[in-house]
Design a protein around this motif. Structure first.
Motif, short mmCIF file in Angstrom:
data_model
loop_
_atom_site.label_atom_id
_atom_site.label_comp_id
_atom_site.label_asym_id
_atom_site.label_seq_id
_atom_site.Cartn_x
_atom_site.Cartn_y
_atom_site.Cartn_z
N ALA A 1 64.88 -4.04 79.04
CA ALA A 1 63.73 -4.95 79.09
C ALA A 1 63.17 -5.19 77.69
O ALA A 1 62.82 -6.32 77.34
CB ALA A 1 62.64 -4.37 80.00
N PHE A 2 63.11 -4.16 76.88
CA PHE A 2 62.61 -4.28 75.51
C PHE A 2 63.48 -5.23 74.70
O PHE A 2 62.97 -6.12 74.00
CB PHE A 2 62.59 -2.89 74.86
N PHE A 3 64.80 -5.09 74.79
CA PHE A 3 65.70 -5.94 74.02
C PHE A 3 65.70 -7.38 74.54
O PHE A 3 65.79 -8.32 73.75
CB PHE A 3 67.11 -5.35 74.01
N ILE A 4 65.61 -7.57 75.83
CA ILE A 4 65.59 -8.93 76.38
C ILE A 4 64.32 -9.66 75.94
O ILE A 4 64.36 -10.82 75.52
CB ILE A 4 65.71 -8.89 77.92
N ILE A 5 63.18 -8.97 76.01
CA ILE A 5 61.93 -9.58 75.56
C ILE A 5 62.00 -9.88 74.07
O ILE A 5 61.53 -10.93 73.61
CB ILE A 5 60.74 -8.67 75.92
N GLY A 6 62.59 -8.98 73.30
CA GLY A 6 62.75 -9.22 71.87
C GLY A 6 63.61 -10.44 71.58
O GLY A 6 63.30 -11.24 70.70
N LEU A 7 64.71 -10.58 72.33
CA LEU A 7 65.59 -11.74 72.13
C LEU A 7 64.90 -13.05 72.53
O LEU A 7 65.18 -14.10 71.94
CB LEU A 7 66.87 -11.56 72.94
#
Length: 92
Positions: A54-60
């Motif tokens: 979730a952290f990486f998807i939101i960052g992307l």
């Protein structure tokens, strides 16, 4: 705090009144978990397997937003104009 005269038997949800004025309706809500606000709270289970993706998807998702804001802020032009009343005057 003072001790109260709380009695669990009084919270059965039924309206019982006695004495003068017994014909008035009691405005006490029913003794249900919803109306007494005793519902259990939702507590998510946070594990590394759910938090990291979730952290990486939101960052992307926000990388293009940041790039757009950066490009837009660099394209701003600032202009200075002197007002007509601001002519230098000789004092002397």
């Amino acid at each position: 705090m003072m001790a109260s005269s709380y009695n669990a038997k009084d919270e059965d949800g039924h309206i019982t009144m006695s004495g003068p004025g017994a014909s008035l309706r009691n405005k006490k809500p029913e003794n249900t978990a919803f109306k007494q606000q005793r519902l259990p709270a939702w507590q998510p289970i946070l594990t590394a397997g759910t938090v990291l993706p979730a952290f990486f998807i939101i960052g992307l998702v926000f990388i293009p937003v940041g790039i757009g804001l950066y490009v837009t802020s660099n394209n701003i032009r600032e202009y200075e104009a002197q007002a007509a009343d601001e002519t230098p005057q000789n004092t002397g």
